[in-house]
Write a protein that holds these residues in place. Structure first.
Motif, PDB file in Angstrom:
ATOM      1  N   MET A   1     -17.714  -8.868   0.486  1.00 25.71           N
ATOM      2  CA  MET A   1     -16.767  -9.827   1.063  1.00 25.71           C
ATOM      3  C   MET A   1     -15.493  -9.792   0.228  1.00 25.71           C
ATOM      4  SD  MET A   1     -18.256 -11.458   3.624  1.00 25.71           S
ATOM      5  CE  MET A   1     -17.108 -12.805   3.857  1.00 25.71           C
ATOM      6  N   LEU A   2     -14.345  -9.943   0.904  1.00 28.86           N
ATOM      7  CA  LEU A   2     -13.130 -10.205   0.135  1.00 28.86           C
ATOM      8  C   LEU A   2     -12.642 -11.593   0.510  1.00 28.86           C
ATOM      9  CD1 LEU A   2      -9.848  -8.575   1.382  1.00 28.86           C
ATOM     10  CD2 LEU A   2     -11.901  -8.327   2.739  1.00 28.86           C
ATOM     11  N   ASN A   3     -11.849 -12.126  -0.371  1.00 30.08           N
ATOM     12  CA  ASN A   3     -11.266 -13.450  -0.142  1.00 30.08           C
ATOM     13  C   ASN A   3     -12.295 -14.580  -0.094  1.00 30.08           C
ATOM     14  OD1 ASN A   3      -8.719 -12.335  -0.129  1.00 30.08           O
ATOM     15  ND2 ASN A   3      -8.714 -11.991   2.067  1.00 30.08           N
TER      16      ASN A   3
ATOM     17  N   SER B   1     -11.509   1.334   2.422  1.00 25.04           N
ATOM     18  CA  SER B   1     -10.320   1.522   3.259  1.00 25.04           C
ATOM     19  C   SER B   1      -9.361   0.380   2.946  1.00 25.04           C
ATOM     20  CB  SER B   1     -10.697   1.462   4.735  1.00 25.04           C
ATOM     21  OG  SER B   1     -10.860   0.114   5.153  1.00 25.04           O
ATOM     22  N   ASP B   2      -8.121   0.493   3.380  1.00 22.49           N
ATOM     23  CA  ASP B   2      -7.283  -0.698   3.333  1.00 22.49           C
ATOM     24  C   ASP B   2      -7.603  -1.518   4.593  1.00 22.49           C
ATOM     25  OD1 ASP B   2      -5.538  -2.633   2.581  1.00 22.49           O
ATOM     26  OD2 ASP B   2      -3.894  -1.278   2.098  1.00 22.49           O
ATOM     27  N   TRP B   3      -7.067  -2.690   4.661  1.00 20.86           N
ATOM     28  CA  TRP B   3      -7.388  -3.689   5.705  1.00 20.86           C
ATOM     29  C   TRP B   3      -7.288  -3.049   7.108  1.00 20.86           C
ATOM     30  CZ3 TRP B   3      -8.056  -9.169   4.903  1.00 20.86           C
ATOM     31  CH2 TRP B   3      -7.992  -9.943   6.054  1.00 20.86           C
TER      32      TRP B   3
ATOM     33  N   GLY C   1       6.812  -7.792  -2.066  1.00 23.08           N
ATOM     34  CA  GLY C   1       5.364  -7.792  -1.903  1.00 23.08           C
ATOM     35  C   GLY C   1       5.018  -7.057  -0.614  1.00 23.08           C
ATOM     36  N   GLU C   2       3.749  -7.194  -0.205  1.00 19.33           N
ATOM     37  CA  GLU C   2       3.346  -6.471   1.000  1.00 19.33           C
ATOM     38  C   GLU C   2       4.111  -6.972   2.219  1.00 19.33           C
ATOM     39  OE1 GLU C   2      -0.827  -6.551   2.059  1.00 19.33           O
ATOM     40  OE2 GLU C   2      -0.405  -5.424   3.891  1.00 19.33           O
ATOM     41  N   SER C   3       4.512  -6.053   3.056  1.00 17.63           N
ATOM     42  CA  SER C   3       5.250  -6.306   4.304  1.00 17.63           C
ATOM     43  C   SER C   3       6.554  -7.069   4.049  1.00 17.63           C
ATOM     44  CB  SER C   3       4.363  -7.000   5.333  1.00 17.63           C
ATOM     45  OG  SER C   3       4.536  -8.363   5.384  1.00 17.63           O
TER      46      SER C   3
ATOM     47  N   GLY D   1       8.961  -3.415  -0.415  1.00 18.71           N
ATOM     48  CA  GLY D   1       8.610  -4.677  -1.070  1.00 18.71           C
ATOM     49  C   GLY D   1       7.531  -4.537  -2.125  1.00 18.71           C
ATOM     50  N   ARG D   2       6.690  -3.523  -1.982  1.00 19.80           N
ATOM     51  CA  ARG D   2       5.569  -3.414  -2.913  1.00 19.80           C
ATOM     52  C   ARG D   2       5.939  -2.708  -4.202  1.00 19.80           C
ATOM     53  NH1 ARG D   2      -0.097  -3.148   0.155  1.00 19.80           N
ATOM     54  NH2 ARG D   2      -0.663  -4.335  -1.689  1.00 19.80           N
ATOM     55  N   ILE D   3       7.209  -2.400  -4.364  1.00 18.28           N
ATOM     56  CA  ILE D   3       7.630  -1.833  -5.648  1.00 18.28           C
ATOM     57  C   ILE D   3       7.270  -2.822  -6.767  1.00 18.28           C
ATOM     58  CG2 ILE D   3      10.006  -2.747  -5.599  1.00 18.28           C
ATOM     59  CD1 ILE D   3      10.910  -0.014  -6.742  1.00 18.28           C
TER      60      ILE D   3
ATOM     61  N   VAL E   1      -6.726 -15.027   4.472  1.00 16.83           N
ATOM     62  CA  VAL E   1      -6.356 -13.854   5.264  1.00 16.83           C
ATOM     63  C   VAL E   1      -5.240 -13.119   4.542  1.00 16.83           C
ATOM     64  CG1 VAL E   1      -5.298 -13.134   7.426  1.00 16.83           C
ATOM     65  CG2 VAL E   1      -7.055 -14.887   7.433  1.00 16.83           C
ATOM     66  N   THR E   2      -5.473 -11.840   4.251  1.00 21.74           N
ATOM     67  CA  THR E   2      -4.437 -11.058   3.572  1.00 21.74           C
ATOM     68  C   THR E   2      -4.061  -9.845   4.423  1.00 21.74           C
ATOM     69  OG1 THR E   2      -6.217 -10.049   2.301  1.00 21.74           O
ATOM     70  CG2 THR E   2      -4.967 -11.767   1.203  1.00 21.74           C
ATOM     71  N   GLY E   3      -4.184 -10.029   5.725  1.00 26.99           N
ATOM     72  CA  GLY E   3      -3.803  -8.974   6.657  1.00 26.99           C
ATOM     73  C   GLY E   3      -3.842  -9.562   8.051  1.00 26.99           C
TER      74      GLY E   3
ATOM     75  N   ALA F   1      -8.075   1.690  -7.890  1.00 28.62           N
ATOM     76  CA  ALA F   1      -6.793   2.404  -7.903  1.00 28.62           C
ATOM     77  C   ALA F   1      -6.328   2.540  -6.460  1.00 28.62           C
ATOM     78  CB  ALA F   1      -6.969   3.781  -8.536  1.00 28.62           C
ATOM     79  N   LYS F   2      -5.160   1.996  -6.179  1.00 33.09           N
ATOM     80  CA  LYS F   2      -4.701   2.021  -4.788  1.00 33.09           C
ATOM     81  C   LYS F   2      -3.227   2.366  -4.743  1.00 33.09           C
ATOM     82  CE  LYS F   2      -3.623  -2.923  -4.241  1.00 33.09           C
ATOM     83  NZ  LYS F   2      -4.126  -4.228  -3.775  1.00 33.09           N
ATOM     84  N   HIS F   3      -2.684   2.836  -3.652  1.00 30.16           N
ATOM     85  CA  HIS F   3      -3.281   3.132  -2.355  1.00 30.16           C
ATOM     86  C   HIS F   3      -3.213   4.636  -2.222  1.00 30.16           C
ATOM     87  CE1 HIS F   3      -1.446  -0.915  -2.194  1.00 30.16           C
ATOM     88  NE2 HIS F   3      -2.453  -1.242  -1.423  1.00 30.16           N
TER      89      HIS F   3
HETATM   90  C1  NOJ Z   1      -3.700  -4.884   2.323  1.00 31.17           C
HETATM   91  C2  NOJ Z   1      -3.071  -4.343   1.082  1.00 31.17           C
HETATM   92  O1  NOJ Z   1      -2.372  -3.142   1.353  1.00 31.17           O
HETATM   93  C3  NOJ Z   1      -4.061  -4.090  -0.033  1.00 31.17           C
HETATM   94  O2  NOJ Z   1      -3.371  -3.702  -1.176  1.00 31.17           O
HETATM   95  C4  NOJ Z   1      -4.903  -5.309  -0.267  1.00 31.17           C
HETATM   96  O3  NOJ Z   1      -5.780  -5.098  -1.337  1.00 31.17           O
HETATM   97  C5  NOJ Z   1      -5.648  -5.634   0.997  1.00 31.17           C
HETATM   98  N1  NOJ Z   1      -4.698  -5.900   2.066  1.00 31.17           N
HETATM   99  C6  NOJ Z   1      -6.594  -6.817   0.848  1.00 31.17           C
HETATM  100  O4  NOJ Z   1      -5.890  -7.992   0.767  1.00 31.17           O
END
Ligand code: NOJ
Length: 750
Positions: A77-79, A282-284, A496-498, A164-166, A54-56, A203-205
């Motif tokens: 599928m992811l993950n 889309s993002d999560w 990192g994220e969040s 954090g995502r810098i 789970v990444t969200g 390329a994100k986001h």
């Molecule tokens: C949310 C993140 O913002 C994104 O960068 C990531 O690829 C997805 N979750 C999937 O884990």
């Protein structure tokens, strides 16, 4: 290096259309397949679910995954990772009516099993070949694990170290960020999709996620169009031009519209002006989050707004899956929008060769061989050494040279600090697949090279806190040594994220620990391991030497030892400004001038009254963009411009002499900045336009050459046209954005 700049320029000149012409044979296969698909099957292709990891936020909508895949209602599928699992899940897709293979996506951000430095660290290397090689290795390992697609590179410009995502991007500069975007896309994707050594990049986001208000993750973004085009879009444009297979949109709003529901971003700019042919994920659940924003009244409304705006695939949101069929049946969503999204996704599956062999990435023997290849470690060790930035290297009293590099004959050394033996932290964020027990800690890297009987150790507390007893033990250990190596920083989960931080000082009691050690009078070399620019003023003022290592990955300890012991002369330069205090944020080098510019500095203050300044702080950063030292010294001289006026068709050749005046062979990143003096819209005080990373032996000189042409003088005007305007330009060549060594000027005439 030059080839990336060329590629970047050539693609700008030729335009995307011709670079990414689609293969008619694949197009035919896509169209033939589309004709056979039911509406449910089409919408299934737009649907992506997360596997075990789970990444969200966990989804609250239960799905019978296996059944859905067998029914052909899942496109990706992811993950899900590893040959065994990907094969198992792909087998379900092969039971569906049309046997359309699944795409397996994963966040392979800076390595799969073998971990490279965090992306921000890599950006400090100013070495595009190494950055490309690092992405290539990540792709090779991920592909061997059955993965087709990484959600990288993150190409968001970030000017706020609280965010954090810098750690996941290339820092603050659009020019450097664009070159890195190109190198990473080429590294992940190889020459073309379809070989099993490379994977699709993303390329994100899209877009402007890095400009979240107050550096707080997922916050809104509000910015001018010019700022968007000038600063935040260029790396995305570069990624599109480099052929990136996919884009991911973002969690933020942009000027009031969520990026996921933003047709201006996704349709007008990306798929319109840039003629982008890949697909947008889309993002999560960012589609579903439009409800929270107050931009969609229910899930159906969110699904409608997202598909109309150009979001092709719904990541772990189930919005399309639940609502799109009915929306199409009710004529609220045109089938041609769905068809377009499906075609984009199918095209990539054909390009990857998955219709010919759905398991072509999932091969047990290859998985075993690639993942256990020790040669992978050499790639990340090279990258790690190149990512290290030497911030300070003072000499001891009575000596001429800096304290570093350490002689192997140094007497007793105390290695102290919460980061000294850390392993998991060296991986940084986004490394869910690796086994960090195999990592080389700083202590291990150093101990492997140094006479262990002369090494002392004390932990001195954790990153979060030190007790008096821990500090006293560290002080006692330092008292027995001749030199102290103090390893401090953040833990991996502080960026990192969040992982935004409201306070970016070196956490816990680590500065207190430093001050206590300093009382011993021993020379102190501070090694800082972190996922963002931090504030550490007492260390900056008082340490003898400071080495900023970021998080360097699997080979961290070996790479740091290489640098401290002088086997590798550090050449990294900061891709992000380091502020002196929190109140200065956001602080970046390419700012506008203000009508009341203050020109004093910390060392040379001036009267600030009625000028744009803080009464309690200087305007200048602690360490500027482009800053970084070497064990040797470089002199800049003999600046020459081939002409002092040009028109749009012309170019100027700029040459200067770079000399290594020190005692060691070393590399310098010489930087070219321009300033457009007067324009129809206010232009930054300086902008990076070129650089050269040059290796010189002690005493050696070389002539360095840059070319200035129309492209380097162009900017987005108020109408968002990419134009030049006649007038004077200042030209600056230097060793850092705040340390310009040579200056000149020239005129652009009509
Ligand atoms: C949310 C993140 O913002 C994104 O960068 C990531 O690829 C997805 N979750 C999937 O884990």
């Amino acid at each position: 290096m030059a080839k990336y700049k060329m590629l970047f320029l050539v693609s700008l000149l030729i335009g995307i259309a011709s670079l990414h012409a689609q293969d008619p044979a694949i197009q035919k296969r896509v169209n033939d397949l589309l004709k056979q698909m039911t509406l449910e099957e089409k919408i299934g292709q737009l649907n992506q679910y997360s596997g075990k990891a789970v990444t969200g936020p966990a989804s609250n909508q239960k799905t019978n995954l296996q059944e859905e895949i067998r029914n052909g209602w899942v496109g990706s599928m992811l993950n899900v990772k590893g040959v065994k699992d990907t094969k198992e899940v792909q087998a379900l897709a092969m039971q569906s009516r049309l046997k359309i293979p699944l795409l397996f996506g994963l966040d392979v951000i800076h390595g799969y099993e073998t971990i490279a430095p965090i992306p921000l660290a890599e950006a400090a290397s100013w070495d595009l070949d190494a950055i490309k090689a690092s992405a290539q290795l990540a792709a090779k390992e991920a592909a061997a694990k059955g993965i087709h697609w990484t959600f990288a590179p993150m190409v968001d410009i970030a000017r706020d170290p609280r965010w954090g995502r810098i750690m996941e991007g290339a820092g603050e500069d659009p020019y450097w960020g664009s070159l890195i975007a190109t190198a990473r896309v080429k590294g992940f994707q190889g020459e073309q999709l379809g070989d099993t050594l490379s994977i699709m990049a993303c390329a994100k986001h899209f877009a402007a996620y890095g400009a979240a208000i107050a550096g707080r993750d997922y916050n809104p973004v509000d910015m001018s169009e010019v700022e968007l085009w000038q600063t935040y879009l260029p790396p995305f444009k570069a990624a599109a031009e480099a052929g990136v297979a996919t884009f991911m949109n973002s969690f933020n709003t942009l000027n009031g519209i969520p990026a996921t529901g933003n047709d201006y971003l996704q349709r007008t700019i990306l798929k319109g002006k840039w003629n982008y042919k890949g697909f947008v994920v889309s993002d999560w659940n960012s589609i579903g989050e439009m409800l929270n924003w107050g931009y969609a009244k229910d899930t159906a409304d969110a699904a409608l707004k997202a598909i109309v705006a150009g979001s092709d695939m719904d990541m772990e949101g189930r919005n399309y899956r639940r609502k799109l069929v009915q929306l199409v049946k009710d004529n609220k969503v045109a089938i041609k929008l769905v068809d377009d999204a499906v075609k984009r996704i199918l095209y990539k599956k054909f390009e990857l060769g998955l219709f010919d062999d759905p398991n072509r990435f999932s091969n047990e023997a290859r998985e075993e061989r690639v993942i256990n290849d020790r040669a992978n470690r050499l790639v990340v060790r090279d990258m790690a050494r190149k990512s290290i930035v030497l911030l300070k290297n003072a000499s001891l009293p009575g000596q001429e040279d800096g304290l570093l590099p350490l002689s192997i004959n140094t007497k007793t050394i105390a290695i102290i600090g919460p980061a000294a033996k850390a392993k998991r932290d060296m991986a940084g964020s986004w490394t869910v697949n690796t086994d960090s027990t195999t990592f080389v800690s700083f202590y291990e890297g150093f101990a492997a090279r140094y006479d262990n009987s002369k090494l002392l150790y004390a932990k001195g507390g954790t990153v979060n806190a030190s007790s008096e007893a821990e500090i006293q033990e560290a002080v006692a250990t330092a008292g027995k040594a001749d030199i102290v190596l103090l390893a401090v920083g953040e833990t991996w989960d502080m960026s990192g994220e969040s992982k935004s931080r409201a306070d970016i000082h070196l956490p816990g009691d680590q500065e207190k620990l430093f001050s206590a050690l300093q009382q011993t009078g021993k020379p102190i070399i501070v090694v800082i391991m972190a996922g963002r620019p931090l504030i550490f003023n007492s260390i900056a003022d008082k340490a003898n030497s400071i080495v900023y290592t970021w998080w360097l990955g699997s080979e961290a300890g070996n790479a740091i030892a290489d640098v401290l012991l002088g086997d590798y002369n550090p050449a990294g330069k900061l891709p992000s400004t380091f502020p002196r205090s929190m109140g200065q944020i956001p602080l970046f080098y390419n700012h506008l001038n203000t009508g009341r510019p203050y020109t004093g500095t910390k060392e040379n203050p001036k009267n600030k009254l009625y000028l744009s300044a803080y009464i309690d702080e200087d305007n200048t950063p602690r360490y500027a963009f482009g800053y970084g030292l070497s064990y040797t010294k470089f002199a800049y001289s003999d600046l020459k411009l081939s002409k002092t006026s040009i028109n749009n068709k012309d170019s100027i050749v700029v040459t200067f002499k770079l000399t290594n005046t020190g005692k060691y062979a070393g590399e310098e990143v010489a930087q070219l900045y321009l300033r457009d003096e007067v324009a129809s819209i206010v232009r930054p005080v300086k902008e990076l336009k070129d650089f050269a990373k040059v290796k010189l032996g002690a005493g050696e000189s070389r002539e360095i050459r840059f070319t200035i042409n129309k492209e380097k003088l162009s900017f987005y005007n108020k109408q968002l046209e990419w134009v030049t305007e006649p007038g004077m330009f200042q030209l600056m060549v230097g060793t850092a954005s705040d340390n310009i060594k040579l200056k000149s000027s020239f005129e652009l005439i009509k």
